[in-house]
Design a protein around this motif. Structure first.
Motif, mmCIF file in Angstrom:
data_model
loop_
_atom_site.group_PDB
_atom_site.id
_atom_site.type_symbol
_atom_site.label_atom_id
_atom_site.label_comp_id
_atom_site.label_asym_id
_atom_site.label_seq_id
_atom_site.Cartn_x
_atom_site.Cartn_y
_atom_site.Cartn_z
ATOM 1 N N GLN A 554 0.828 -1.203 0.000
ATOM 2 C CA GLN A 554 0.000 0.000 0.000
ATOM 3 C C GLN A 554 0.865 1.257 0.000
ATOM 4 O OE1 GLN A 554 -3.486 0.070 -0.262
ATOM 5 N NE2 GLN A 554 -2.991 2.210 -0.681
ATOM 6 N N ARG A 555 2.011 1.189 0.695
ATOM 7 C CA ARG A 555 2.939 2.327 0.662
ATOM 8 C C ARG A 555 3.448 2.576 -0.751
ATOM 9 N NH1 ARG A 555 6.966 2.399 5.903
ATOM 10 N NH2 ARG A 555 5.466 1.786 7.504
ATOM 11 N N VAL A 556 3.668 1.490 -1.491
ATOM 12 C CA VAL A 556 4.092 1.625 -2.888
ATOM 13 C C VAL A 556 3.017 2.327 -3.692
ATOM 14 C CG1 VAL A 556 4.713 0.358 -4.974
ATOM 15 C CG2 VAL A 556 5.589 -0.412 -2.756
ATOM 16 N N ILE A 557 1.778 1.898 -3.502
ATOM 17 C CA ILE A 557 0.658 2.502 -4.245
ATOM 18 C C ILE A 557 0.525 3.985 -3.909
ATOM 19 C CG2 ILE A 557 -1.865 2.509 -4.418
ATOM 20 C CD1 ILE A 557 -1.727 -0.558 -4.074
ATOM 21 N N ASP A 558 0.559 4.303 -2.625
ATOM 22 C CA ASP A 558 0.397 5.701 -2.215
ATOM 23 C C ASP A 558 1.485 6.589 -2.826
ATOM 24 O OD1 ASP A 558 -1.755 4.882 -0.708
ATOM 25 O OD2 ASP A 558 -0.651 4.832 1.195
ATOM 26 N N ALA A 559 2.706 6.082 -2.835
ATOM 27 C CA ALA A 559 3.816 6.876 -3.379
ATOM 28 C C ALA A 559 3.667 7.079 -4.879
ATOM 29 C CB ALA A 559 5.137 6.193 -3.063
ATOM 30 N N GLU A 569 1.788 3.456 -15.285
ATOM 31 C CA GLU A 569 2.100 2.040 -15.472
ATOM 32 C C GLU A 569 2.584 1.409 -14.174
ATOM 33 O OE1 GLU A 569 4.905 -0.809 -18.332
ATOM 34 O OE2 GLU A 569 4.798 1.353 -18.674
ATOM 35 N N ASP A 570 3.436 2.118 -13.440
ATOM 36 C CA ASP A 570 3.910 1.609 -12.158
ATOM 37 C C ASP A 570 2.760 1.455 -11.172
ATOM 38 O OD1 ASP A 570 6.974 1.732 -12.516
ATOM 39 O OD2 ASP A 570 6.320 3.736 -13.103
ATOM 40 N N LEU A 571 1.873 2.419 -11.162
ATOM 41 C CA LEU A 571 0.730 2.377 -10.252
ATOM 42 C C LEU A 571 -0.175 1.192 -10.569
ATOM 43 C CD1 LEU A 571 -0.854 3.707 -7.956
ATOM 44 C CD2 LEU A 571 -1.965 5.176 -9.670
ATOM 45 N N ARG A 572 -0.397 0.948 -11.851
ATOM 46 C CA ARG A 572 -1.233 -0.186 -12.254
ATOM 47 C C ARG A 572 -0.630 -1.506 -11.772
ATOM 48 N NH1 ARG A 572 -1.049 0.583 -17.391
ATOM 49 N NH2 ARG A 572 -2.870 1.965 -17.443
ATOM 50 N N GLU A 573 0.673 -1.665 -11.938
ATOM 51 C CA GLU A 573 1.344 -2.882 -11.502
ATOM 52 C C GLU A 573 1.290 -3.031 -9.979
ATOM 53 O OE1 GLU A 573 3.763 -6.396 -11.608
ATOM 54 O OE2 GLU A 573 2.337 -5.409 -12.934
ATOM 55 N N ALA A 574 1.439 -1.927 -9.261
ATOM 56 C CA ALA A 574 1.373 -1.980 -7.800
ATOM 57 C C ALA A 574 -0.004 -2.430 -7.325
ATOM 58 C CB ALA A 574 1.724 -0.614 -7.212
#
Length: 604
Positions: A554-559, A569-574
């Motif tokens: 979730q920290r990855v997504i928030d960042a 693209e990074d957000l979609r993968e997260a």
């Protein structure tokens, strides 16, 4: 999709000295066009940043890193005041000793102290005898003074200095810390000795020197800064000695890449140097080069370029050709960092025409030229420049080992940029072999160990990488402190290595340490911080600790959300990975949550 990390160690740069900008590049893996230049040795912090010029106090006495005794306490015979050989000094002492009152006569202690100082000045061959006289002085003073005293502190300072030169560092620290404790107590008690402050400065400087020799540069900064604070109380505000003290401290902060602390100190030194030497002096020009390094470290390349261009005009007017060529390389490197490649290449062509054939300056120009050509993706021409440079440097190792070591490190990073990893690794190991013979360069040795570990990790030789990364941690902790960003990158890569070796518990330990450091240094939205959280999510997922894994994910997504449209693209993968984790937590057999993979090889 996983992004290229700004992880450990950069791809390119240029230098003539084991300088701070190389360390920056070793720690930061930045896009080629953003790399910082590296400056020659005249600009970069000296190999011994704690060497001090004479310090004039209001009483017009002077203090140096060499032993100092108030003139009123001297008891040399005329024979001892000349420049005799060690044997003559000892003979004169023995003659004097017979006329004194024995081991409880303070005059004998003063004589022992002075003989110890004299013998220390002769170098390594007389250090054992010098230390024996210093120790004897301590014992006599303790007896004659009834315990700790100003004289005991002076003798302990001498013991600390001699022990450091003999590489008996723990003994040096013990003597110096005791001396500092005595002097501090004397100041609190209002001791009548007017020279207590002066000797305390000498003790602080020697503490800094000893800790630097041990590779503990971060701790040494505390003592060096204290010595400057004490000088500030004694010296005239615009005195040259105070300006030099500010400069030395700025250099010391620059070596450990603390550019924010270095900048105001360098600015203070600059104000004093301009007043003392004049605006167009060699001394001010040299200080401008240090200021340029600091600006580069702060990412203010335009300001750095301005300082270098002013230096060029001054040096040209003074007719200092060698220094002018060095600054010309500085200017070219900054121009490369700013993306002004044609200007940089033209500058380097002018410099190389004036450089002597087979000189180290010519080699450094060729490395800088290779860097510019690499930026233009002219890899064949870049490689040819590096081959010629290596041919020159191979002959210079015995003469200027430190400069050659840095050049090899620079060349190694260029070969990595061209995806020639075996050549890069070979050169980095060669660099390490040279640095291991240079005790004052332990800070860079730690960075090179980390670099080698990174290259082995990059080329899938994970078990070989771990010992290098472990060794790097110990070196870097001593040199830069436990919270330095470079240490964070090493912890990160060590975590990656353990994750690849199916050791998720160990991976979590190192990745957590890495996250604490990188978050403080760069913020939680930095790509390395995000990458570390993803690695932690992977590790916790492998361990079956799904709640912790989902928290990290979730920290990855928030960042990534805070990055906006540039990270879709990074957000979609997260998000996809978070859904897989949730399925895993529910026991779904179809859920796939991948473990960490090693960093992708950089693209040409």
């Amino acid at each position: 999709m996983r992004r290229a990390s700004s992880s450990l160690l950069s791809s390119l740069s240029k230098s003539n000295h084991l300088s701070v900008n190389l360390l920056s590049n070793l720690f930061l893996h930045l896009p080629l066009r953003n790399h910082s230049p590296i400056y020659p040795s005249h600009l970069a912090p000296s190999s011994n940043p704690y060497s001090q010029s004479s310090l004039r106090c209001p009483s017009h006495r002077s203090i140096q890193t060499q032993p100092w005794i108030p003139p009123s306490s001297r008891s040399y015979t005329p024979e001892m005041e000349s420049n005799p050989a060690p044997e003559e000094i000892i003979a004169a002492f023995e003659a004097l000793e017979s006329s004194l009152g024995g081991e409880d006569d303070k005059r004998l202690g003063v004589a022992c102290l002075e003989v110890g100082e004299k013998l220390e000045s002769f170098g390594s061959e007389e250090l054992d005898k010098a230390l024996a006289f210093a120790l004897r002085a301590v014992k006599i003073f303790e007896k004659s003074d009834g315990g700790w005293s100003f004289s005991v502190a002076k003798a302990l300072r001498l013991m600390g200095s001699i022990s450091c030169k003999m590489k008996r560092f723990e003994e040096s620290l013990e003597a110096l810390n005791t001396a500092d404790e005595i002097l501090g107590a004397l100041e609190k008690e209002g001791c009548g000795e007017s020279d207590v402050g002066l000797v305390r400065i000498a003790v602080q400087i020697q503490l800094a020197s000893t800790k630097t020799a041990m590779g503990r540069r971060w701790e040494a900064l505390v003592n060096l800064r204290r010595s400057v604070e004490l000088k500030d109380l004694i010296l005239e505000p615009n005195s040259l000695e105070l300006g030099t003290a500010y400069k030395d401290l700025a250099e010391a902060y620059t070596v450990v890449l603390d550019f924010k602390e270095a900048l105001p100190l360098c600015s203070k030194a600059m104000d004093i140097y301009k007043e003392q030497f004049g605006l167009n002096s060699m001394e001010v020009s040299q200080l401008r080069r240090l200021l340029g390094v600091i600006y580069v470290g702060l990412g203010e390349n335009e300001k750095a370029l301005e300082q270098s261009e002013v230096s060029m005009r001054v040096l040209e007017g003074l007719g200092l050709v060698t220094e002018l060529l060095q600054v010309g390389i500085d200017v070219a490197n900054i121009q490369i960092s700013l993306g002004r490649l044609d200007e940089a290449i033209n500058m380097l062509k002018r410099v190389i025409q004036q450089a002597e054939k087979d000189s180290e300056t010519r080699a450094f120009v060729l490395v800088a030229m290779a860097r510019a050509l690499c930026c233009q993706e002219k890899f064949g021409e870049s490689r040819r420049c590096l081959e010629i440079a290596c041919g020159i440097l191979d002959k210079k190792e015995a003469v200027c080992a430190a400069k050659v070591a840095e050049a090899y490190a620079e060349i190694s990073m260029l070969y990595e940029t061209m995806s020639e990893f075996e050549t890069s690794l070979s050169l980095m190991k060669r660099t390490l072999a040279i640095l291991e013979t240079l005790p004052d360069e332990q800070h860079l040795e730690g960075s090179i160990l980390a670099r080698i570990g990174w290259l082995l990790l990059l080329t899938k030789r994970v078990p070989q990488a771990v010992p290098y990364l472990d060794s790097a941690i110990e070196k870097l902790k001593n040199c830069f402190g436990s919270k330095h960003f470079g240490l964070g990158f090493v912890f990160k890569h060590l975590g990656e290595a353990h994750l690849d070796m199916d050791q998720p518990q160990s991976a979590v330990k190192f990745l957590t340490l890495a996250r604490d450091i990188i978050d403080i240094s760069f913020g939680s939205d930095h790509e390395d911080s995000i990458d570390i959280n993803q690695l932690l999510a992977n590790a916790y997922g492998i361990m079956g600790s799904y709640t912790l894994a989902m928290d990290s994910q979730q920290r990855v997504i928030d960042a990534w959300e805070r990055h906006g449209s540039s990270a879709i693209e990074d957000l979609r993968e997260a998000h996809r990975l978070l859904q897989q984790l949730k399925k895993k937590a529910q026991g779904s057999p179809s859920a796939v949550f991948p473990a960490n993979s090693l960093p992708l090889l950089p693209q040409k």
